[in-house]
Design an enzyme around this catalytic site. Structure first.
Site, PDB file in Angstrom:
ATOM      1  N   LYS A 108      -1.100   4.915 -30.183  1.00  0.00           N
ATOM      2  CA  LYS A 108      -0.958   4.454 -31.561  1.00  0.00           C
ATOM      3  C   LYS A 108      -0.262   5.488 -32.448  1.00  0.00           C
ATOM      4  O   LYS A 108       0.235   5.150 -33.517  1.00  0.00           O
ATOM      5  CB  LYS A 108      -2.317   4.067 -32.140  1.00  0.00           C
ATOM      6  CG  LYS A 108      -2.837   2.763 -31.543  1.00  0.00           C
ATOM      7  CD  LYS A 108      -4.089   2.260 -32.233  1.00  0.00           C
ATOM      8  CE  LYS A 108      -4.575   0.950 -31.649  1.00  0.00           C
ATOM      9  NZ  LYS A 108      -5.153   1.126 -30.296  1.00  0.00           N
TER      10      LYS A 108
HETATM   11  C1  LIG Z   1      -5.155   0.010 -29.313  1.00  0.00           C
HETATM   12  C2  LIG Z   1      -5.382   0.381 -27.893  1.00  0.00           C
HETATM   13  C3  LIG Z   1      -5.123  -0.511 -26.827  1.00  0.00           C
HETATM   14  C4  LIG Z   1      -4.683  -1.939 -27.068  1.00  0.00           C
HETATM   15  O1  LIG Z   1      -3.380  -2.018 -27.554  1.00  0.00           O
HETATM   16  P1  LIG Z   1      -2.855  -3.386 -28.201  1.00  0.00           P
HETATM   17  O2  LIG Z   1      -1.482  -3.090 -28.649  1.00  0.00           O
HETATM   18  O3  LIG Z   1      -3.794  -3.708 -29.333  1.00  0.00           O
HETATM   19  O4  LIG Z   1      -2.919  -4.422 -27.129  1.00  0.00           O
HETATM   20  C5  LIG Z   1      -5.279  -0.061 -25.535  1.00  0.00           C
HETATM   21  N1  LIG Z   1      -5.722   1.191 -25.273  1.00  0.00           N
HETATM   22  C6  LIG Z   1      -5.989   2.073 -26.261  1.00  0.00           C
HETATM   23  C7  LIG Z   1      -6.488   3.428 -25.907  1.00  0.00           C
HETATM   24  C8  LIG Z   1      -5.819   1.712 -27.603  1.00  0.00           C
HETATM   25  O5  LIG Z   1      -6.104   2.594 -28.577  1.00  0.00           O
END
Ligand SMILES: *Cc1c(COP(=O)(O)O)cnc(C)c1O
Length: 434
Positions: A108
């Site tokens: 993210k």
């Molecule tokens: C947010 C997140 C996901 C999921 O990602 P999306 O784009 O919402 O499908 C998977 N793994 C981790 C560690 C995350 O922080």
């Protein structure tokens, strides 16, 4: 680039407006109006190219006509991607794309850092943007670190007091400067309600430019396309370039970005890997989309019962379920298999992965058995294992050290402002902030 809404009720909006609003005024999610394929020579130049170079070309192609100059855009990309995204080979057919080398050790960071800089460059004049974000733990850290020191912006992080882990809390309460953290006497839902209330408050909106860093922002989604191309760039020169990507998914932003990259010409298929919150794999099976309340699992960043980005995926494919099925295979993995995979990959390959990545690895191993032997599988590794120590340590039976950067943060004092669960109180705080 201009943007449409998945609900189809707005005329095309400029990027700056889509960034400021987050959600389209008709309640839909923003999507690019057009996505032309990248030129063929982009793909011939791809092997061995660097991350920033590749990403800059994709960004230029997508956003070249937007309200950002060429030089500015190149700077935004370079500043966003100031860490590596290596492709680590695990076996003949499986590699792991490590997206966790950013400041908060999760993928993210890429989206949040790009959004912060896009907002800085698309704001009007010398306007100061006040970004409000409610967090249950992880998003607050990624957003706070992304905006820290970005000129023309300041961030208020609202979190439920006493309900986030010490590491999470340190990631947004120790920065100072343009980042403020509010410890709310309430739950995550209360924090979200306070933020929504502030956006709806006309006095506040008259007095300051409020903005959101919500996960549905198109500014967070666009840069996630870059690393799919960068993964292919890192394959060995003689490898088959038809790739099967496996994306551990919750809200399906990461997978949506992959499907958009495919629209730009990336030769690939995808696995939508989930934990037991499997509405999407089920939809691919049965054709029936049935959202339901989420269930708690060990891979808790994927505990989503009604993934917001499905609106975008359906927008991309229209009602062509068969078309979607040609590109995406669904697969669900339960907690027991997740733990077994962490243990096995650690024992067999000496590689430690977090529970989300483990879901992806297991799903990929399974689906690869049905594919031609030349197909290369790439798992997107969404978080560093140390971020999920509580899950990983009991499984492998030993400590997982925190990376030095994170360990250092734990030594720093928490600086947060206690906030009653009261909209007027938040309003007073924001109006007095200078
Ligand atoms: C947010 C997140 C996901 C999921 O990602 P999306 O784009 O919402 O499908 C998977 N793994 C981790 C560690 C995350 O922080």
């Amino acid at each position: 680039m201009r943007l449409l809404s998945t609900s189809g009720e707005i005329s095309p909006a400029p990027l700056s407006e889509a960034l400021r609003r987050g959600l389209a005024p008709d309640g839909g999610l923003y999507m690019p109006e057009h996505m032309e394929p990248l030129p063929a020579d982009f793909f011939t130049r791809l092997p061995g190219r660097g991350l920033v170079e590749t990403a800059t070309e994709v960004a230029q192609h997508l956003l070249g006509d937007a309200d950002i100059g060429e030089r500015e855009l190149a700077d935004i990309v370079a500043e966003t991607l100031s860490f590596e995204i290596p492709l680590v080979r695990q076996s003949d057919r499986i590699s792991v794309l490590e997206l966790f080398h950013g400041p908060t050790l999760a993928f993210k960071d890429v989206g949040a850092r790009f959004l912060a800089r896009l907002l800085e460059h698309t704001r009007t004049g010398d306007q100061l943007l006040t970004v409000l974000v409610a967090t249950s733990g992880d998003t607050g850290g990624a957003v706070a670190q992304a905006f820290h020191g970005v000129p023309g912006t300041r961030v208020a992080v609202l979190y439920p007091k006493g309900k986030v882990t010490p590491v999470q809390e340190r990631q947004f309460t120790t920065l100072g400067g343009n980042i403020r953290a509010y410890a709310v006497a309430g739950t995550f839902d209360d924090c979200q309600r306070l933020v929504k209330g502030a956006f709806a408050d006309s006095t506040l909106n008259d007095r300051m430019a409020l903005s959101s860093a919500n996960s549905i922002s198109i500014g967070r989604l666009l840069p996630q396309m870059f690393y799919y191309f960068h993964a292919v760039a890192q394959l060995e020169p003689d490898a088959d370039r038809t790739v099967l990507f496996c994306t551990p998914s919750g809200n399906f932003g990461n997978l949506t970005a992959g499907l958009m990259a495919k629209h730009l010409g990336l030769e690939s298929r995808f696995i939508a890997a989930t934990n037991v919150n499997d509405v999407v794999p089920e939809y691919l099976d049965s054709g029936i989309y049935q959202p339901r309340p989420s269930r708690r699992t060990l891979s808790n960043a994927m505990d989503v019962g009604d993934p917001s980005n499905m609106a975008r995926i359906r927008h991309l494919y229209g009602d062509d379920l068969d078309g979607l099925r040609r590109d995406v295979t669904g697969f669900r993995v339960n907690d027991q298999t997740t733990q077994a995979t962490i243990r096995r990959i650690h024992a067999d390959l000496g590689y430690l992965c977090d529970p989300h990545t483990a879901v992806g690895i297991h799903a990929l191993e399974h689906v690869l058995t049905t594919q031609p032997a030349t197909t290369q599988g790439i798992v997107l590794s969404t978080a560093h294992p140390a971020k999920f120590r509580e899950v990983v340590e009991p499984v492998i039976g030993r400590d997982v050290p925190l990376p030095r950067r994170l360990a250092a943060r734990l030594e720093e004092p928490v600086q947060s402002i206690d906030l009653a669960n009261d909209p007027d109180e938040l309003k007073r705080q924001l109006l007095d902030w200078d």
